[in-house]
Design an enzyme around this catalytic site. Structure first.
Site, PDB file in Angstrom:
ATOM      1  N   GLU A   7      -6.925   2.732 -13.473  1.00  0.00           N
ATOM      2  CA  GLU A   7      -6.903   1.262 -13.524  1.00  0.00           C
ATOM      3  C   GLU A   7      -6.497   0.650 -12.188  1.00  0.00           C
ATOM      4  O   GLU A   7      -6.955  -0.436 -11.834  1.00  0.00           O
ATOM      5  CB  GLU A   7      -5.936   0.796 -14.619  1.00  0.00           C
ATOM      6  CG  GLU A   7      -6.390   1.124 -16.032  1.00  0.00           C
ATOM      7  CD  GLU A   7      -5.305   0.866 -17.058  1.00  0.00           C
ATOM      8  OE1 GLU A   7      -4.564  -0.128 -16.902  1.00  0.00           O
ATOM      9  OE2 GLU A   7      -5.188   1.659 -18.012  1.00  0.00           O
ATOM     10  N   ASN A  17      -7.260  -5.103 -10.053  1.00  0.00           N
ATOM     11  CA  ASN A  17      -5.929  -4.539  -9.833  1.00  0.00           C
ATOM     12  C   ASN A  17      -5.644  -4.144  -8.395  1.00  0.00           C
ATOM     13  O   ASN A  17      -4.541  -3.683  -8.080  1.00  0.00           O
ATOM     14  CB  ASN A  17      -5.726  -3.309 -10.734  1.00  0.00           C
ATOM     15  CG  ASN A  17      -5.613  -3.682 -12.195  1.00  0.00           C
ATOM     16  OD1 ASN A  17      -5.225  -4.790 -12.537  1.00  0.00           O
ATOM     17  ND2 ASN A  17      -5.975  -2.749 -13.077  1.00  0.00           N
ATOM     18  N   ARG A  50       2.828 -10.013 -13.198  1.00  0.00           N
ATOM     19  CA  ARG A  50       1.384  -9.845 -13.263  1.00  0.00           C
ATOM     20  C   ARG A  50       1.000  -8.418 -13.644  1.00  0.00           C
ATOM     21  O   ARG A  50       0.093  -8.186 -14.455  1.00  0.00           O
ATOM     22  CB  ARG A  50       0.766 -10.211 -11.915  1.00  0.00           C
ATOM     23  CG  ARG A  50      -0.753 -10.091 -11.890  1.00  0.00           C
ATOM     24  CD  ARG A  50      -1.314 -10.457 -10.534  1.00  0.00           C
ATOM     25  NE  ARG A  50      -2.755 -10.287 -10.521  1.00  0.00           N
ATOM     26  CZ  ARG A  50      -3.444  -9.714  -9.534  1.00  0.00           C
ATOM     27  NH1 ARG A  50      -2.814  -9.271  -8.471  1.00  0.00           N
ATOM     28  NH2 ARG A  50      -4.746  -9.608  -9.604  1.00  0.00           N
TER      29      ARG A  50
END
Length: 329
Positions: A91, A97, A68
């Site tokens: 990120e 995330n 992932r």
């Protein structure tokens, strides 16, 4: 991929033979190639492999986690390890995330590689290799990973907001993949990575109760609705996890596609691969349904992974080779 965990043992001998055939030709990207470190760091791939194996033995969930993470890295700035950078507005801090896992595996592999070959192997390549090794550890078939990527130096949280989402329509999913140079077959193939991993109740529970005036999402098998409601009560713990592939959540195989055919897709975006005619054909081909030219999921997954991981790369003198994966040099 969305809140995913975003299995191919199938006929191993045949699949390996086919894969060897395709990797002989699909080995180059924009400056990448299989065996890039054969002279500069001969043990690079074996170090990554053994590191992933070691962590997998104590925590099997690192396999879908690393797969992932590779997807989430690629979909923002290409495969440049920007998702690994730590900081207040990187990120890693973006909502899609926050549940990524496996950073410690990459850090461990990087530490060992810096001891063996200082300043040679990029974090982006470590992540691409770790994703492949994760598939193999969950009974999938291996493929040759072209290496030679370099690491990016920019990571911005807002750029992660355009990752494929769990409520996306097929048209939106196809557009997001197309924007990255991937076609509809790549979309179905790569989403098939959900054959391992989990989703939290909060990302699909809305489908189980008041999705329509009559209750649950009608695309879900009614018998399956009651099972999911028991696992994810309406006012229960939204962080509880459910396997994305009912039946074999820890094995890389085609049962994920069988589940879609049977109305047992967990995420709305996944189930739409069956309800939409433009993507259903590829699901059917992976299942080998009569009257359609079959596709071997294990082989196609490797091909699509190579294709995906060679788009928007930094190679040559671009970017850098980080000394620590969580920080620029």
């Amino acid at each position: 991929m969305a809140e995913l965990g975003y299995r191919p043992m199938l006929v191993l001998a045949m699949s390996v033979a086919v894969l060897l055939g395709f990797t002989a030709t699909v080995v180059h990207g924009q400056g990448t190639r299989i065996g890039f470190y054969s002279s500069s760091c001969p043990r690079a791939e074996s170090i990554v492999r053994s590191t992933v194996q070691s962590h997998f033995r104590s925590d099997p969930t690192v396999a879908p986690g690393l797969l992932r993470m590779h997807f989430h890295d690629y979909f923002v700035r290409g495969c440049d390890a920007s998702v690994l950078l730590a900081g207040s507005d990187t990120e890693r801090t973006a909502p899609p995330n926050l549940s990524l896992k496996g950073f410690e595996v990459i850090d461990d592999a990087k530490s060992q590689l810096e001891t063996a070959c200082p300043g040679v192997v990029s974090c982006a390549d470590i992540l691409a290799l770790a994703a492949r090794d994760s598939v193999v550890l969950t009974s999938g078939v291996s493929w040759g990973v072209p290496t030679g990527r370099r690491d990016g130096t920019v990571s911005v949280a807002s750029e992660a907001n355009n990752l494929p989402g769990f409520t996306d329509s097929i048209d939106v999913q196809k557009q997001k993949f197309s924007d990255k140079g991937l076609n509809t077959q790549d979309l179905v193939t790569l989403v098939g990575g959900h054959t391992i991993g989990v989703a939290q109740c909060q990302f699909f529970r809305y489908r189980l109760f008041n999705f329509t005036a009559n209750g649950a999402d009608p695309s879900i098998d009614p018998a399956f609705v009651s099972q999911l409601q028991a696992l994810c009560p309406q006012n229960g713990d939204g962080s509880r996890e459910v396997g994305l592939d009912t039946g074999s959540p820890g094995r890389f195989d085609t049962s994920f596609f069988s589940n879609l055919r049977n109305g047992r897709g967990i995420l709305e975006s996944d189930q739409k691969l069956w309800t939409d005619a433009s993507t259903r054909t590829f699901v059917q081909r992976f299942l080998g349904l009569r009257g359609l030219l079959g596709l071997t999921f294990s082989v196609e997954f490797g091909k699509s992974m190579v294709k995906m991981s060679n788009i928007e790369l930094k190679t040559g003198t671009q970017g850098e080779i980080r000394k620590v994966c969580s920080a620029v040099n």
